[in-house]
Structures are given as C-alpha cells and as structure tokens.
Design an enzyme around this catalytic site. Structure first.
Site, PDB file in Angstrom:
ATOM      1  N   ASP A  49      28.185   2.125  18.776  1.00 52.15           N
ATOM      2  CA  ASP A  49      29.433   2.356  18.016  1.00 52.15           C
ATOM      3  C   ASP A  49      30.433   3.285  18.715  1.00 52.15           C
ATOM      4  O   ASP A  49      31.555   3.438  18.242  1.00 52.15           O
ATOM      5  CB  ASP A  49      29.088   2.900  16.608  1.00 52.15           C
TER       6      ASP A  49
ATOM      7  N   CYS B   6      33.814 -17.282  31.243  1.00 50.80           N
ATOM      8  CA  CYS B   6      34.675 -16.908  32.385  1.00 50.80           C
ATOM      9  C   CYS B   6      34.629 -15.419  32.705  1.00 50.80           C
ATOM     10  O   CYS B   6      35.261 -14.970  33.658  1.00 50.80           O
ATOM     11  CB  CYS B   6      36.123 -17.327  32.089  1.00 50.80           C
TER      12      CYS B   6
ATOM     13  N   GLU C 286      13.269   9.862   7.593  1.00 49.50           N
ATOM     14  CA  GLU C 286      11.909   9.463   7.161  1.00 49.50           C
ATOM     15  C   GLU C 286      10.922   9.795   8.275  1.00 49.50           C
ATOM     16  O   GLU C 286      11.322   9.986   9.424  1.00 49.50           O
ATOM     17  CB  GLU C 286      11.871   7.934   6.921  1.00 49.50           C
TER      18      GLU C 286
ATOM     19  N   CYS D  86      37.861 -17.385  23.499  1.00 49.70           N
ATOM     20  CA  CYS D  86      38.309 -16.564  24.631  1.00 49.70           C
ATOM     21  C   CYS D  86      39.798 -16.841  24.890  1.00 49.70           C
ATOM     22  O   CYS D  86      40.220 -18.012  24.956  1.00 49.70           O
ATOM     23  CB  CYS D  86      37.500 -16.943  25.874  1.00 49.70           C
TER      24      CYS D  86
ATOM     25  N   GLN E 243      20.834   4.535  21.288  1.00 45.67           N
ATOM     26  CA  GLN E 243      20.594   3.110  21.035  1.00 45.67           C
ATOM     27  C   GLN E 243      21.792   2.520  20.291  1.00 45.67           C
ATOM     28  O   GLN E 243      21.867   1.318  20.077  1.00 45.67           O
ATOM     29  CB  GLN E 243      19.328   2.917  20.200  1.00 45.67           C
ATOM     30  N   ASN E 244      22.693   3.390  19.869  1.00 47.82           N
ATOM     31  CA  ASN E 244      23.862   2.944  19.105  1.00 47.82           C
ATOM     32  C   ASN E 244      24.924   2.383  20.040  1.00 47.82           C
ATOM     33  O   ASN E 244      25.003   2.769  21.202  1.00 47.82           O
ATOM     34  CB  ASN E 244      24.449   4.110  18.290  1.00 47.82           C
TER      35      ASN E 244
ATOM     36  N   HIS F 128      21.878   0.324  24.644  1.00 49.56           N
ATOM     37  CA  HIS F 128      22.036  -1.030  24.098  1.00 49.56           C
ATOM     38  C   HIS F 128      23.464  -1.525  24.240  1.00 49.56           C
ATOM     39  O   HIS F 128      23.891  -2.431  23.530  1.00 49.56           O
ATOM     40  CB  HIS F 128      21.602  -1.055  22.621  1.00 49.56           C
TER      41      HIS F 128
ATOM     42  N   CYS G 104      40.052 -18.588  28.573  1.00 49.33           N
ATOM     43  CA  CYS G 104      39.601 -19.955  28.884  1.00 49.33           C
ATOM     44  C   CYS G 104      39.343 -20.797  27.641  1.00 49.33           C
ATOM     45  O   CYS G 104      38.957 -21.952  27.730  1.00 49.33           O
ATOM     46  CB  CYS G 104      38.315 -19.900  29.734  1.00 49.33           C
TER      47      CYS G 104
ATOM     48  N   GLY H 178      17.531  10.372  14.244  1.00 44.62           N
ATOM     49  CA  GLY H 178      17.980   9.186  13.512  1.00 44.62           C
ATOM     50  C   GLY H 178      17.538   7.864  14.091  1.00 44.62           C
ATOM     51  O   GLY H 178      18.322   6.910  14.140  1.00 44.62           O
TER      52      GLY H 178
HETATM   53  N1  APR Z   1      19.994  11.252   9.146  1.00 41.08           N
HETATM   54  C1  APR Z   1      18.876  11.106   9.905  1.00 41.08           C
HETATM   55  N2  APR Z   1      18.124   9.963   9.930  1.00 41.08           N
HETATM   56  C2  APR Z   1      18.547   8.944   9.155  1.00 41.08           C
HETATM   57  C3  APR Z   1      19.695   9.019   8.333  1.00 41.08           C
HETATM   58  C4  APR Z   1      20.427  10.241   8.350  1.00 41.08           C
HETATM   59  N3  APR Z   1      21.540  10.417   7.596  1.00 41.08           N
HETATM   60  N4  APR Z   1      19.831   7.835   7.669  1.00 41.08           N
HETATM   61  C5  APR Z   1      18.812   7.045   8.087  1.00 41.08           C
HETATM   62  N5  APR Z   1      18.037   7.714   8.960  1.00 41.08           N
HETATM   63  C6  APR Z   1      16.846   7.247   9.680  1.00 41.08           C
HETATM   64  C7  APR Z   1      16.061   6.171   8.974  1.00 41.08           C
HETATM   65  O1  APR Z   1      15.068   6.774   8.163  1.00 41.08           O
HETATM   66  C8  APR Z   1      15.436   5.408  10.142  1.00 41.08           C
HETATM   67  O2  APR Z   1      14.151   5.907  10.459  1.00 41.08           O
HETATM   68  O3  APR Z   1      17.318   6.656  10.861  1.00 41.08           O
HETATM   69  C9  APR Z   1      16.368   5.686  11.306  1.00 41.08           C
HETATM   70  C10 APR Z   1      17.143   4.459  11.739  1.00 41.08           C
HETATM   71  O4  APR Z   1      16.217   3.540  12.245  1.00 41.08           O
HETATM   72  P1  APR Z   1      16.712   2.060  12.598  1.00 41.08           P
HETATM   73  O5  APR Z   1      17.579   1.555  11.501  1.00 41.08           O
HETATM   74  O6  APR Z   1      15.500   1.294  12.997  1.00 41.08           O
HETATM   75  O7  APR Z   1      17.671   2.271  13.832  1.00 41.08           O
HETATM   76  P2  APR Z   1      17.258   2.433  15.352  1.00 41.08           P
HETATM   77  O8  APR Z   1      15.981   3.200  15.479  1.00 41.08           O
HETATM   78  O9  APR Z   1      18.458   2.967  16.054  1.00 41.08           O
HETATM   79  O10 APR Z   1      17.014   0.907  15.809  1.00 41.08           O
HETATM   80  C11 APR Z   1      16.784   0.690  17.175  1.00 41.08           C
HETATM   81  O11 APR Z   1      16.884  -1.689  16.792  1.00 41.08           O
HETATM   82  O12 APR Z   1      17.865  -3.505  15.791  1.00 41.08           O
HETATM   83  C12 APR Z   1      17.773  -2.783  16.964  1.00 41.08           C
HETATM   84  O13 APR Z   1      19.445  -2.693  18.573  1.00 41.08           O
HETATM   85  C13 APR Z   1      19.124  -2.223  17.306  1.00 41.08           C
HETATM   86  O14 APR Z   1      19.616  -0.146  18.413  1.00 41.08           O
HETATM   87  C14 APR Z   1      18.894  -0.723  17.342  1.00 41.08           C
HETATM   88  C15 APR Z   1      17.400  -0.617  17.563  1.00 41.08           C
HETATM   89 ZN    ZN Z   2      36.620 -17.205  28.839  1.00 43.49          ZN
END
Ligand code: APR
Ligand code: ZN
Length: 247
Positions: free
Chosen positions: A102, A128, A218, A149, A99-100, A117, A152, A190
């Site tokens: 990065d 454009c 968590e 941009c 879902q990342n 995502h 354009c 995560g």
């Molecule tokens: N290791 C493991 N888990 C971790 C760590 C870590 N070091 N640090 C944080 N976490 C856990 C948190 O406890 C949380 O449950 O990672 C989870 C991150 O959850 P979110 O912040 O909700 O991220 P995500 O689940 O990827 O969100 C989904 O929501 O806002 C949209 O598009 C955005 O892709 C994102 C989507």
């Molecule tokens: Zn453009």
C-alpha cells in the site's frame, strides 16, 4: 512492562529490522487478509489472487481488486506507521521490510522500505510492459472492465504486486534476509506469519541471535520465539514503545 522491555531492546539496537504485514495498515482502514474480517474469509485467495486466475480472467481479478485497491489508494498512514518511521529516523531500525503493497510506510517517512510483495501503486501491461499509475487505472474501472492498456490495448494490466504462484522480487528478498542475519533486534508487526518465504525472515534473524519483538492483535506461531510479545493494535502499541525509548 512488556512495552518498557520492547523500548529497552530497541533503544540499544544498532541494526534493528522491522517486518510488517497487513495488520499495521488495518487502522488506516485497509482490511487484513486473515483473522477477523480478513478478505480471505470472503474470497478464496488462489481463485482471486493467483497469477493463473489473473491470466484466465483478468476481469474477475479486477472486480475484487477494485474494492481493496480503492481503499488502499485513499488510505493514509496511521500512528503505527509514523512510530516505525521515527524508530528508523533515530537509527534504531535500518529498514522496514513489508509484505504490504500500500505504500503507507513510504508515505509516513520511512526511507528504507523493502517491498517483499511489490507495490500496488503501479500497474504494468504484461503484453507490452507499459506502466501506469494505479490511481489512473482505478479511475476507469467503472467503465472499463478489465482495464485496457493505454499503449497497446491489451487486457493484461496487472498491479506490480506478487500474486500467488509468482516469485518474490529477488533483490528485495536477498536484502531482507541479509539485514535479518545482521539484525540485533527484529520487530515484527501486524502479520500472521503464515506466508513464506516472508515468514522465514524473522526466523533467520532469531537464528542469527537477534532479539525478537512481536506486536500483533492475535497470537502468532512466532510468539514462543519472542523475547517480547504484545497483543494489541500497532497504532497504539508502537507509539507507546517510542514514547518510552531512552531519551
Ligand atoms: N494491529 C496489529 N495487528 C493487527 C491489527 C492491528 N490493528 N489488525 C489486525 N492485526 C493482525 C491480525 O491479527 C493478523 O494476525 O495482523 C495480522 C494480519 O495477518 P494477515 O491478514 O495474514 O496479513 P499478512 O500476514 O500481511 O499476510 C501476508 O498474505 O495474502 C497474502 O500477499 C498477502 O502480503 C499478504 C500475505
Ligand atoms: Zn500494453
């Protein structure tokens, strides 16, 4: 013993699939969205990260995105990313659905990364269609807000990420669900598993008989479905699991 059990399940995997969220990049310095210190505790996601809000006021979007975007561009993979890459290299994972946006899974050597995502490393002009590297746009945010941009002059330069209210890239979603249904082991790392349809991917895997492993800082609502649940930091837990794989 849960780390051993996770290593045992993964060692025997022939069609393992990983799904990751912001937590896997937290130890690379990129803030998560929810949970402690999450950016949605400071901003209303719909206000700052929805397509409607973007179209209404691209400058407001870019003022928030400038901060997180700069951090993500400077971020490097952490041991959790590298552990997933070694699981894939060992043939125990067939892909990493994330879902990342990065790009750190690719940077750490993962070859089959499914970006559910999109990617924040590219920016596209909605007027454009011209594309630019995010790093080039990031460089001019100090003097150009919202960025224009280069082709354009339009003000709707948008990172190629899925904003709230936008559909997810269909090919990526279809591939992720197909791999989930064929998975024998599903490794979720995560993610709070609150955003759908991404959260339905591990569900599809479990329904098709995959063994579920959850590694998260968590508790998640999927813990009760998991064969192994490890509450910890992925940068520590995943290398632990890899170090215990059957040689
Ligand atoms: N290791 C493991 N888990 C971790 C760590 C870590 N070091 N640090 C944080 N976490 C856990 C948190 O406890 C949380 O449950 O990672 C989870 C991150 O959850 P979110 O912040 O909700 O991220 P995500 O689940 O990827 O969100 C989904 O929501 O806002 C949209 O598009 C955005 O892709 C994102 C989507
Ligand atoms: Zn453009």
């Amino acid at each position: 013993m849960t780390v051993e059990r996770a290593a045992e399940l993964l060692s025997a995997a022939h069609s393992g699939l990983a799904m990751t969220g912001a937590g896997v990049s937290a130890e690379s310095g990129i803030p998560t969205f929810r949970g402690e210190g999450g950016i949605w505790t400071r901003y209303d996601p719909v206000k700052v990260a929805s397509i409607d809000a973007f179209l209404e006021d691209p400058a407001a979007y870019w003022r928030v995105s400038r901060e997180r975007g700069g951090i993500a561009l400077a971020a490097r993979p952490n041991p959790g990313h590298y552990a997933l890459a070694s699981l894939e290299a060992a043939g125990l994972l067939v892909a990493i659905a994330t879902q990342n946006t990065d790009g750190l899974h690719q940077d750490s050597g993962c070859r089959n990364v499914i970006e559910l995502h999109g990617s924040s490393r590219t920016v596209r002009c909605l007027d454009c269609g011209a594309r630019e590297a995010r790093s080039d746009v990031q460089a001019r945010l100090e003097v150009e807000m919202p960025p224009r941009c280069k082709a354009c002059g339009g003000i709707f330069l948008k990172p190629t990420v899925v904003l709230f209210g936008e559909p997810m890239p269909l090919p990526a979603v279809q591939e992720a669900f197909a791999l989930a249904r064929a998975a024998d082991v599903m490794l979720v790392v995560g993610t709070s598993l609150v955003v759908h349809p991404a959260a339905d991917i591990p569900l599809a895997a479990v329904r098709s008989g995959a063994r579920l492993i959850v590694v998260n800082a968590e508790p998640t609502s999927f813990d009760s479905l998991a064969e192994v649940v490890i509450h910890g930091r992925s940068g520590e837990v995943l290398p632990e699991i890899v170090s215990r794989l059957d040689a």
